[in-house]
Scaffold this active site. Structure first.
Site, short mmCIF file in Angstrom:
data_model
loop_
_atom_site.label_atom_id
_atom_site.label_comp_id
_atom_site.label_asym_id
_atom_site.label_seq_id
_atom_site.Cartn_x
_atom_site.Cartn_y
_atom_site.Cartn_z
N LYS A 8 -25.47 -8.91 20.46
CA LYS A 8 -24.89 -7.70 21.01
C LYS A 8 -24.22 -8.53 22.44
CE LYS A 8 -25.42 -3.04 22.88
NZ LYS A 8 -26.42 -2.04 23.15
N ASP A 11 -29.20 8.56 21.74
CA ASP A 11 -27.79 8.12 21.24
C ASP A 11 -28.04 7.78 19.81
OD1 ASP A 11 -25.21 8.06 21.16
OD2 ASP A 11 -25.14 5.68 21.65
#
Length: 647
Positions: A353, A451
């Site tokens: 990431k 989230d």
């Protein structure tokens, strides 16, 4: 010998510890089930039960340690299962089942259903059908009082060993599903373990049962040198000393090099009681009145990144692994940057990431994700392998999950969605629920993800879900339940109304997101792009309205609609309970897991969902029309939801 009873109550559960020494004839756990009725003295049921139990321990023909017999007819029929540990002899098995038979009728003198466990055997009976069923409730667990020094290394070795034994046991066939083995661990320790299922369940059911059991390790024995979890259909145990016998024709295991001698292994059995609840509540009330109440404070800067034991890679190594972050290796892109597939020099595949320099995630969020994810170890959470913090580059290195995200399977690729049959979807729903339960209650700290969405659910090679992306997660002490923020961040459609409107977040915010996700998985459509034939609808509104009218099956994904099952309809019901507007009305993840794994638990009637919108399909329905739907599709009950699992 200490004799105790584990009772199930439809009220507040109080957990306390009883320490008992282990011996071959010591009762480790027992449960008398009152809900299935009682029998009277000298009744036909009592006579049948006595005959049945006697036939088990006097049987000399069965030598595989598994007995599943019935005796009697109609309402007086008794069904029994006995399972001995796979390493003991038939004679030792009969001794164990004989003692269990005497003990269970003494401890549970009138109940028509009961279960008892000794160190080397388990016995259960019931007036209901219990054969060829995978049952994971009630469950019991115990742990060794000694802790390991290297928790992370020990957990990794133990997980590897138990995974291997689970597959070996499941493949054992209809005669015996049992496996044993050992594996080296840090600090010259050796982990010894066994895994076993009742051989009347299938191979896949055995694997799932053991998978579910090992997922509970954080609840009981994550830091312990030994532990065991027992379900009616399966069980496992691990220790740092060999506790099982090895067949004569098998190679003996080497002894541990750092054995501590003949320590008495004590097991802690978690027992549920309500008798002392009143006393404890009074004590808690006095304590709360006397203590100085401290204002809520979010946990920040718990540890520095340098204290986290992770692989720290230099930027050039990651750049080479990802072929200079080539587009061909790009797996996806989110609000904080892109994710790339890579391969290290040792051949290990990774997911990188790469945080965007223009993104809103600064050093605080980066540090938050590194420290937070490094502390979390659960099979339904993505595993962080390392990080890179060099110049302006901030990289997170995760395990590579080959099937990418759930988002692709249900929203992007229609072919993949058609291959996502119901059993697979149901397993994904339960896996996400277990991962959230770990975050909320079973990890060292309480974690609120904030989230949760389809794009943040990754699927491994076996299609098991892994919750990912903890950049927005918040860490709290276990006695803290909520927080507030001026910076609302997340994904609209998944965010709870109290979070969107007031910046207030809690575990119930995650429950709301989970409910949206469940409805998306069942319908195969996004919450913000749901279509009823040619009409665009709001998913939560249309789902509640359909359930309210007794037509919940119409929202099921057309690829599944040909054979709608009770599980599908129950998942819709659970999803609607999770998305209720009032956060206090939503269940906890512990309650959700029980609802998903115990189909007999009644479900309350859901109130209107948050963000109610008038339906195009039936504008006459209003939120105030809250009467019972009266549908036979789902079993509803006005009673509150209560956890039915002894802990």
């Amino acid at each position: 010998m200490i004799s105790l009873r584990l009772l199930l109550f439809l009220s507040t559960n109080l957990v306390y510890l009883i320490v008992i020494t282990t011996s071959q004839t010591e009762v480790w756990y027992q449960l008398c089930v009152d809900s299935n009725g009682n029998y009277t003295a000298n009744s036909t049921y009592q006579a049948n039960l006595h005959t049945l139990l006697t036939s088990i321990y006097t049987n000399t023909e069965i030598d595989n340690g598994f007995y599943n017999f019935s005796y009697g007819e109609n309402s007086d029929q008794v069904n029994a299962i006995a399972l001995c540990r796979g390493d003991i002899t038939p004679d030792a098995c009969r001794v164990c089942t004989n003692y269990s038979s005497q003990a269970i009728t003494s401890i549970c003198p009138t109940q028509k259903e009961a279960i008892i466990g000794l160190e080397k055997c388990m016995l259960r009976y019931s007036n209901r059908y219990i054969f060829n069923l995978m049952e994971d409730a009630p469950y019991f667990f115990g742990y060794n009082l000694n802790n390991v020094s290297d928790v992370s290394g020990f957990n990794e070795s133990r997980t590897t060993l138990l995974d291997q034994l689970s597959y070996q046991a499941a493949a054992g066939g209809s005669s015996q599903k049992y496996a044993y083995g050992q594996l080296g661990a840090p600090n010259y320790e050796i982990i010894y373990a066994i895994a076993q299922c009742t051989p009347d369940i299938t191979e896949s059911e055995c694997r799932y049962c053991l998978y579910n059991a090992t997922a509970r390790i954080p609840q009981c024995c994550e830091e312990s040198q030994g532990g065991r979890i027992l379900y009616p259909s399966c069980n496992f145990r691990f220790e740092t000393n060999r506790f099982y016998d090895i067949p004569i024709d098998a190679s003996p295991s080497p002894p541990p090099t750092n054995s501590t001698g003949n320590n008495t292994i004590r097991t802690v059995i978690i027992v549920v009681s309500v008798i002392t609840t009143v006393i404890i509540i009074i004590g808690i009330c006095i304590f709360i009145r006397l203590r100085v109440r401290k204002p809520y404070k979010e946990v920040e800067k718990l540890e520095d990144i340098g204290q986290v034991k992770l692989l720290q890679l230099d930027f050039d190594t990651v750049r080479v692994a990802t072929d200079d972050f080539s587009d061909a290796n790009k797996l996806g892109e989110g609000g904080f940057g892109a994710v790339y597939k890579g391969k290290l020099s040792n051949g290990q595949e990774i997911a990188v990431k790469r945080l965007s320099q223009k993104s809103g995630q600064g050093d605080l969020e980066f540090k938050n994700e590194v420290v937070l994810v490094a502390k979390l170890q659960h099979r339904n959470l993505v595993r962080l392998l390392g990080f890179c913090l060099e110049r302006t580059e901030r990289l997170l290195i995760y395990e590579f999950v080959p099937n990418l995200s759930l988002n692709i399977f249900i929203f992007v690729d229609n072919l993949k969605r058609s291959l996502l049959y119901w059993e697979m979807r149901y397993n994904i729903i339960r896996g996400i629920a277990r991962g959230l339960l770990y975050l909320h209650e079973d990890s060292r700290f309480r974690v609120i993800h904030r989230d949760l969405k389809a794009g943040n659910i990754l699927l491994d090679a076996e299609m098991n879900p892994k919750i990912s992306d903890f950049g927005m997660a918040r860490l709290f002490l276990m006695d803290q339940t909520h927080g507030d923020t001026r910076r609302v961040a997340g994904t609209f459609g998944y965010m709870a109304p109290e979070y969107v409107g007031r910046g207030h977040f809690s575990v119930k915010s995650d429950v709301f997101s989970f409910g949206v996700l469940v409805l998306e998985i069942v319908t195969g459509q996004k919450n913000n792009n749901f279509r009823n034939e040619e009409i665009e609808e709001h998913l939560l509104t249309f789902a509640w309205q359909s359930w309210h009218e007794g037509r919940a099956s119409r929202i099921i994904d057309p690829t599944l609609r040909a054979n709608p099952s009770d599980e599908m309809l129950r998942c819709i019901h659970i999803g609607l309970l999770c998305v209720q507007e009032n956060a206090d009305d939503r269940p906890t993840m512990a309650e959700v897991v029980v609802m998903l794994t115990t189909p007999t638990v009644p479900l309350s009637v859901p109130s209107q969902p948050a963000f109610w919108m008038k339906s195009s399909a039936n504008p006459g329905i209003t939120p105030s029309d809250q009467s019972n739907p009266g549908s036979s599709q789902l079993s509803v009950d006005e009673a509150s939801i209560t956890e039915l699992v002894p802990r």
